[in-house]
Design an enzyme around this catalytic site. Structure first.
Site, mmCIF file in Angstrom:
data_model
loop_
_atom_site.group_PDB
_atom_site.id
_atom_site.type_symbol
_atom_site.label_atom_id
_atom_site.label_comp_id
_atom_site.label_asym_id
_atom_site.label_seq_id
_atom_site.Cartn_x
_atom_site.Cartn_y
_atom_site.Cartn_z
ATOM 1 N N CYS A 150 -31.154 11.238 -39.417
ATOM 2 C CA CYS A 150 -31.027 11.627 -40.443
ATOM 3 C C CYS A 150 -30.594 12.378 -41.418
ATOM 4 O O CYS A 150 -29.132 11.635 -41.206
ATOM 5 C CB CYS A 150 -31.845 13.493 -39.576
ATOM 6 S SG CYS A 150 -33.203 14.066 -38.815
ATOM 7 N N GLY A 199 -33.719 9.124 -42.857
ATOM 8 C CA GLY A 199 -34.994 9.436 -42.382
ATOM 9 C C GLY A 199 -36.618 9.443 -42.563
ATOM 10 O O GLY A 199 -36.303 9.711 -44.442
ATOM 11 N N ASN A 222 -28.391 16.619 -38.166
ATOM 12 C CA ASN A 222 -28.684 15.085 -38.178
ATOM 13 C C ASN A 222 -27.743 15.034 -36.840
ATOM 14 O O ASN A 222 -26.676 15.693 -36.264
ATOM 15 C CB ASN A 222 -27.846 14.479 -38.874
ATOM 16 C CG ASN A 222 -27.168 13.108 -39.006
ATOM 17 O OD1 ASN A 222 -26.542 12.327 -39.612
ATOM 18 N ND2 ASN A 222 -27.611 12.476 -38.381
ATOM 19 N N GLY A 223 -27.775 13.883 -35.513
ATOM 20 C CA GLY A 223 -27.516 13.874 -34.635
ATOM 21 C C GLY A 223 -28.374 14.252 -33.319
ATOM 22 O O GLY A 223 -29.606 14.871 -33.521
ATOM 23 N N TYR A 273 -24.673 -0.175 -39.896
ATOM 24 C CA TYR A 273 -26.155 -0.432 -40.394
ATOM 25 C C TYR A 273 -26.277 0.773 -40.911
ATOM 26 O O TYR A 273 -27.128 0.607 -41.937
ATOM 27 C CB TYR A 273 -26.993 -1.238 -38.784
ATOM 28 C CG TYR A 273 -28.637 -1.338 -39.168
ATOM 29 C CD1 TYR A 273 -29.544 -1.458 -39.828
ATOM 30 C CD2 TYR A 273 -29.921 0.009 -38.614
ATOM 31 C CE1 TYR A 273 -30.338 -1.619 -40.565
ATOM 32 C CE2 TYR A 273 -30.580 0.092 -39.507
ATOM 33 C CZ TYR A 273 -31.649 -0.307 -39.836
ATOM 34 O OH TYR A 273 -32.700 -0.232 -40.236
#
Ligand code: SF4
Length: 512
Positions: free
Chosen positions: A20, A47, A122-123, A269
């Site tokens: 995210c 995201g 995020n995570g 990436y």
């Protein structure tokens, strides 16, 4: 890469899923909704399933969120209705929970005193089941009136637990007590009507940076988002740190002793090439990985081509180190993002071509080195090799700018299950045969870590070596749908009821 592999037939569904993106702004006198919009726009790669922005003007908080890309969710009219000086933004791929409107973020809760808390995460947490039990226990206190699990995400549980104590002790103290009890990966941006907060887990698995505007502060998942809103980089939010930003300035508190384990896959990436992590440019890291790849896996060939876009820097590095000319042999359809439209049968059969198309005149008669960032399931590489041969390549040598992905990630990246990872059960020769390449070489883990210029002890590389730096309870292995179906609902409403997700008094901008 992009294209590695959900299914070969659905080229829009074939990549390791970023987790995210989060963004926050505290900036009186600025149009913070637009800052958040452009910040999220810069983080869209993290995201693409849903996006949302919460804005507070000091008295009330309004949340607007929906499924879709940032540019699909927001328009000029919506943004101009989000007025205030604090913004919390989020773009989502689901690492816990399904792609539903209820699971879009920022999540929102009202406290017992009626103030709001909006949160973007995020995570991925690994003690979600434990937190779910805590939230379920709140049901026994119906006087609180808040005990209603509305969505199926770990992030929602965090918001619920924070709201449960914030009325009595304030959001900052509630966060200081709750954050040490969260296990796993979290970069959080959250806020109430007056204050913007940012927090990062003690391992700093996911990135989070602090930036300065002339008239305020910004926090974001990546430095590229700071650049795009004109903020200057101040520093990373430290692992185990809680930042609070309000009219009194910025305060920093430690909620846990730092033990850095940054995600090495961000370099491979996930992060944008124009982002900097721990002072190291992601682009430079990828070029360096390509050079190491050429050194570790040389081959006689006529042309080095990348799998655009994420294979490009490593292909440049491979060409520089090997002396083999670099060229563009594949054209990426730049506008393929997440689409919610299922391809027709005819389109489905085109597979990878929806996303990548070969330049036949460049490829024909050549011995190619194709540089990609990673192989997850292998389906896309298989299709790619076949497509290049059909376009006239004499030989196709695949070089991968990461080691074989053999283990799933429980800290916020959705690769696949272990059984679906092509490298989990077979050696490199087996993968080579599986994708049909003339040769295959992966950069070594040592090479990847050396390119990051970070000590190995400060990095997570569990998807490559199976050494998980944050212990995993059994529950974590149940995967992203752990919280479904929604287990607790004291209001008796149907589990699909989104509930009053927006607001402060009177706001009604959500659209289910
Ligand atoms: S397991 Fe892999 S993708 Fe997940 S945090 Fe660790 S290095 Fe990153």
């Amino acid at each position: 890469m992009g294209p590695d592999t959900r299914t070969e037939s659905d080229p829009t569904d074939d990549e390791p899923r970023e987790e995210c993106g989060v963004f926050g702004a505290w900036a009186p006198g600025e149009d913070v909704a637009k800052l958040a919009y452009y910040g999220l726009y810069a983080l869209q790669h993290r995201g693409q399933e849903a996006a949302g922005i919460a804005v507070s003007d000091g008295r009330r908080m309004v949340v607007f969120k929906d499924l879709g890309l940032v540019s699909q969710v927001f328009d000029e009219q919506t943004l101009s209705s989000l007025k205030g000086h604090i913004a919390i933004g989020h773009c989502r791929y689901s690492t816990t929970g399904s792609t539903t409107w209820e699971n879009a973020q920022p999540t929102f809760r009202t406290t017992a005193t009626g103030s709001g808390i909006a949160l973007g995460h995020n995570g991925n947490l690994v003690n979600t089941a434990e937190l779910r039990d805590e939230v379920a226990a709140l049901v026994d206190e119906p006087a609180s009136g808040r005990s209603h699990i509305r969505s199926s995400t770990d992030s929602d549980l965090v918001t619920e637990l924070m709201a449960a104590t914030a009325a009595d002790i304030g959001v900052e103290e509630a966060a200081m007590r709750l954050l040490p009890r969260l296990r796993g990966a979290f970069s959080l941006v959250f806020g109430d009507e007056q204050t913007l907060y940012a927090a990062r887990d003690r391992h700093g698995v996911r990135p989070l940076v602090l930036g300065r505007l002339e008239r305020g502060w910004v926090v974001a998942s990546e430095t590229a988002a700071l650049d795009i809103v004109g903020a200057s980089m101040v520093r990373e939010v430290e692992p185990g740190e809680l930042l609070a930003i309000d009219a009194d300035g910025m305060r920093s508190s430690r909620f846990a002793a730092p033990e850095p384990k940054g995600c090495v896959f961000e370099y491979v990436y996930l992060a944008r090439p124009d982002t900097t992590i721990a002072g190291r440019s992601v682009h430079s890291t990828r070029v360096d990985i390509g050079k190491r790849l050429a050194h570790e896996h040389p081959v006689e060939a006529d042309l080095v081509i990348p799998t655009p876009e994420s294979g490009t820097p490593a292909a440049i590095g491979y060409a520089q180190q090997s002396g083999i000319p670099y060229g563009q042999g594949l054209v990426k359809n730049a506008y393929v993002g997440r689409t919610f439209i299922q391809p027709s049968q005819t389109i489905r059969q085109l597979g990878i071509r929806l996303k990548l198309n070969p330049l036949r005149e460049v490829i024909r008669g050549k011995r190619l080195v194709v540089v990609d960032d990673s192989i997850v399931r292998g389906n896309t590489q298989r299709a790619l090799v076949r497509m290049l041969r059909e376009a006239g390549a004499l030989e196709v040598h695949v070089r991968i700018a990461s080691p074989p992905v053999r283990w799933p990630c429980f800290y916020g990246i959705d690769f696949a299950t272990r059984a679906e990872l092509v490298a989990s059960g077979i050696d490199t020769e087996g993968v080579r045969r599986s994708i049909g390449a003339d040769s295959l070489g992966y950069v070594s883990l040592e090479g990847l870590i050396a390119a990051s210029e970070q000590p190995r002890t400060r990095l997570c590389s569990a998807c490559f070596d199976g050494e998980y730096p944050i212990p995993l309870p059994e529950e974590a292995r149940l995967g992203k749908h752990l919280l479904e179906p929604v287990p607790v609902d004291v209001s008796g409403a149907a589990s699909g009821d989104p509930g009053p997700v927006s607001v402060g008094p009177g706001a009604a901008l959500d659209r289910p």
